[in-house]
Design a protein around this motif. Structure first.
Motif, short mmCIF file in Angstrom:
data_model
loop_
_atom_site.label_atom_id
_atom_site.label_comp_id
_atom_site.label_asym_id
_atom_site.label_seq_id
_atom_site.Cartn_x
_atom_site.Cartn_y
_atom_site.Cartn_z
N ILE A 210 -6.89 -0.44 -1.42
CA ILE A 210 -6.61 -0.27 -0.16
C ILE A 210 -7.97 0.40 0.60
N VAL B 41 -7.32 -6.27 3.87
CA VAL B 41 -7.35 -4.82 4.35
C VAL B 41 -7.46 -4.81 5.88
N ALA C 84 -3.05 1.52 -6.13
CA ALA C 84 -3.04 1.07 -4.97
C ALA C 84 -4.00 1.59 -3.88
N HIS C 85 -4.26 3.05 -3.88
CA HIS C 85 -5.16 3.87 -3.18
C HIS C 85 -6.63 3.31 -3.23
N ALA D 90 0.69 -1.16 -0.05
CA ALA D 90 -0.04 -0.04 -0.04
C ALA D 90 0.79 1.30 -0.10
#
Lengths: 317, 314
Positions: free
Chosen positions: B236, B248, B232-233, B212
């Motif tokens: 997540i 997560v 990625a963001h 992350a």
């Protein structure tokens, strides 16, 4: 954001050469039997090299009566041809040691090559080579020896080849198992990922890794080879033109030295063979002991195996 | 967008187990890595992450699918055809204690790729690679053996060796999982710097939090398949697949005041030799419906920026 390793501990200065010397010294201190073995061996190697200058009489020179008793002129007596036993023993050292070393080297080269190829490439090649090794392994040594000696003829070269032929199987199996371990190492995989050739990997990564084992086993194999040479000569399959310790024993035996009571014709070469084999074994096991970390900690080691008294009730031993 | 370096399409890798059983270690994985991009392949042990990487390096043969590097199909390339590719595509292994030959000095380890590919100016290149990998001054390390170095230093040697050929892409197979937590950030920061200088990086990891932090894109793998991928963001903050949600939810939060609701999955990963019918995650899925045991969902768009997930609820 910055990423820094924690402050580097100052690396100690490189002190490699002296540490290697120290390692050798500590090896010798912890393995006194290696020192004894090495001294005995050096003595015999010296005799083998300078034999012709050391021997008081000639190799085929009749200097007295048949089976002459030991005297001050002939400390080990005379053999069935009236030849000085001490001189024969000195001449025999050269042949015996040459056959021992050469036989072990042949076994190492053949067995090592087959072991490395089988272990490194694996799969079908491994299978084929190991089945072949198994076939050689199940043939009784003595029978194979007699058959080959009678087909190829009796010569020093053939004896060396026979010894190599009989002992390469042990070497091949041992080396193969070690190579299989090394092959799976990540640094071998890394070299493969870089596109290194098989030859490069074998010579640069595999062989240096198994070299100590190869050397220790070769030393132990010399002892076996000398034993085998003695046996071959004793059976009358040795090279008739040279003197070896085995041949001296065979000679004395077939010319009925025992019924003459001439113990001096049999015992000295027997002791010489025993001494040399013992020396090689002492050296070989010491080297093996120090190179194979598993032997250091377990009951597998010949050196460390001890029977300990059972602990008493308080748990003390 | 910058040039795509590595393209993997529908990759399948099978192993035979005994005479009849076939284990699909990788079952239809597709992914791409572009220059200057940091992609993380996340998944638990045995899900096929490492096999995917090793197949891309042609260390393991692909059963089907294609692997392309730039525009060249290397799926069935011979060793000699692979040689120029290997100069550009380098791998870093997980275990820095195992991946360096104990009998080689650092300078020989870093020079080995140069020797294999027959390049000149080895001394200069070795020094340059070592400085780039953060082993400064290089003189301090050149003559050392691996056992004289710490884990982090060894991994830097490993990275220096990979950089010696000036590759355009790095495959990092769990580069920090064997290292102390204290030196992990250094190694990951180094990889991040390399990315900034234009290398494509595919990092394999089972640690979602490092992924992350550093990755541009995350691909989540489960049992030989990618079940979710995306920026990625996005992955997540807004996980779509129930497996990713569970992953997560167990990432520790830096704020102790914030309450966590970890969602612990039931059961164990199924044996890849005996994959469940339908969606392969359904036996452990907290929100599985009856349809899940018969329907095997493909990756479908979920949200923005190429965020995709393989779940019928998406």
């Amino acid at each position: 954001m910055s990423f820094v390793d924690p402050p580097q501990a100052a690396l100690p200065d490189v002190v490699r050469p002296s540490s290697r010397v120290r390692a050798t010294l500590s090896f010798l201190r912890h393995h006194p039997q290696a020192v004894v073995g090495a001294i005995i061996l050096l003595a015999f190697v010296f005799i083998a090299i300078f034999g012709p200058y050391l021997a008081p009489y000639g190799e085929r020179e009749q200097v007295g009566p048949l089976f002459g008793t030991p005297s001050s002129a002939h400390p080990l007596g005379l053999d069935d041809g009236g030849i000085d036993m001490l001189s024969l023993l000195i001449y025999g050292a050269r042949v015996t040691l040459i056959v021992g070393f050469a036989g072990a080297v042949v076994a190492m080269l053949v067995g090592g090559t087959i072991g490395i190829v089988a272990g490194y490439f694996g799969g079908k090649i491994d299978n084929a080579l190991m089945r072949m090794t198994d076939y050689f392994l199940v043939i009784p040594d003595l029978v194979l020896m007699i058959v080959i000696a009678s087909i190829w003829g009796r010569s020093l070269r053939n004896i060396i080849l026979i010894i190599g032929l009989i002992y390469w199987t042990f070497m091949a199996r041992l080396i193969r198992s070690q190579v299989k371990v090394v092959r799976e190492r990540a640094y071998v995989k890394r070299a493969q990922a870089l596109g290194a050739s098989h030859l490069r990997i074998i010579f640069k990564h595999v062989i240096p890794q198994i070299m100590p084992l190869l050397l220790a086993q070769t030393v132990l194999m010399v002892a076996l080879a000398i034993f085998l040479e003695t046996a071959i000569s004793f059976l009358g399959l040795g090279d008739p033109s040279v003197t070896s310790w085995g041949k001296m024993i065979e000679n004395a035996f077939s010319r009925s030295a025992i019924s003459y009571g001439a113990w001096w014709a049999i015992v000295p070469p027997g002791i010489a063979v025993a001494l040399v084999i013992m020396a090689f074994n002492m050296l070989g096991t010491a080297v093996e002991d120090s190179l194979n970390p598993r032997l250091k900690v377990s009951h597998l080691s010949r050196r460390h195996f001890r029977l300990r008294p059972l602990p008493d009730k308080e748990g003390r031993s | 967008m910058s040039e795509t370096l590595l393209t993997i399409e529908d990759l399948v890798v099978q192993y035979r187990q005994g005479r009849k059983k076939v284990v699909k270690a990788v079952d239809g994985v597709s992914l791409t890595v572009a220059a200057g991009e940091f992609v993380a392949l996340v998944g638990e042990s045995g899900c096929g992450k490492t096999t995917t990487a090793q197949t891309a390096m042609r260390m393991v043969p692909a059963t089907s699918g294609t692997i392309r590097y730039r525009d060249r199909d290397i799926t069935n390339a011979t060793q000699s055809e692979m040689r120029p590719i290997r100069r550009e595509l380098q791998i870093i292994f997980q275990d820095p204690y195992e991946s360096l030959d104990p009998r080689f000095r650092v300078k020989d380890i870093v020079a080995e790729p140069l020797e294999i590919h027959g390049l000149d100016n080895r001394d200069e290149r070795v020094r340059a690679a070592m400085e780039r990998a953060g082993l400064t001054p290089a003189d301090l390390y050149l003559e050392r053996y691996p056992h004289e170095l710490s884990g982090g230093q060894r991994q830097r040697v490993s990275i220096a060796a990979a950089l010696a050929l000036e590759p355009t892409m790095l495959l990092a197979d769990e580069p920090v999982s064997m290292l102390d937590v204290s030196v992990r950030a250094g190694i990951l920061g180094l990889l991040n710097d390399l990315r900034t200088s234009g290398l494509g990086i595919l990092m394999i990891t089972h640690d979602l939090s490092t992924a992350a932090h550093f990755a541009d894109r995350i691909c989540v793998m489960y049992l030989g398949r990618i079940v979710e991928e995306g920026p990625a963001h996005e992955v997540i903050r807004n996980p779509q697949h129930p497996y990713t949600k569970a992953l997560v939810s167990v990432v520790p939060q830096p704020d102790p005041e914030q309450s966590m609701q970890p969602e612990i999955l039931q059961g164990e990963t199924p044996n890849p030799a005996d994959v469940p019918t339908g969606c392969r995650f359904h036996p452990r899925c907290p929100v599985a419906t009856a349809a899940c045991s018969s329907e095997d969902p493909p990756l479908r768009p979920a949200g923005s920026d190429g965020h995709r997930a393989a779940c019928i609820l998406v």
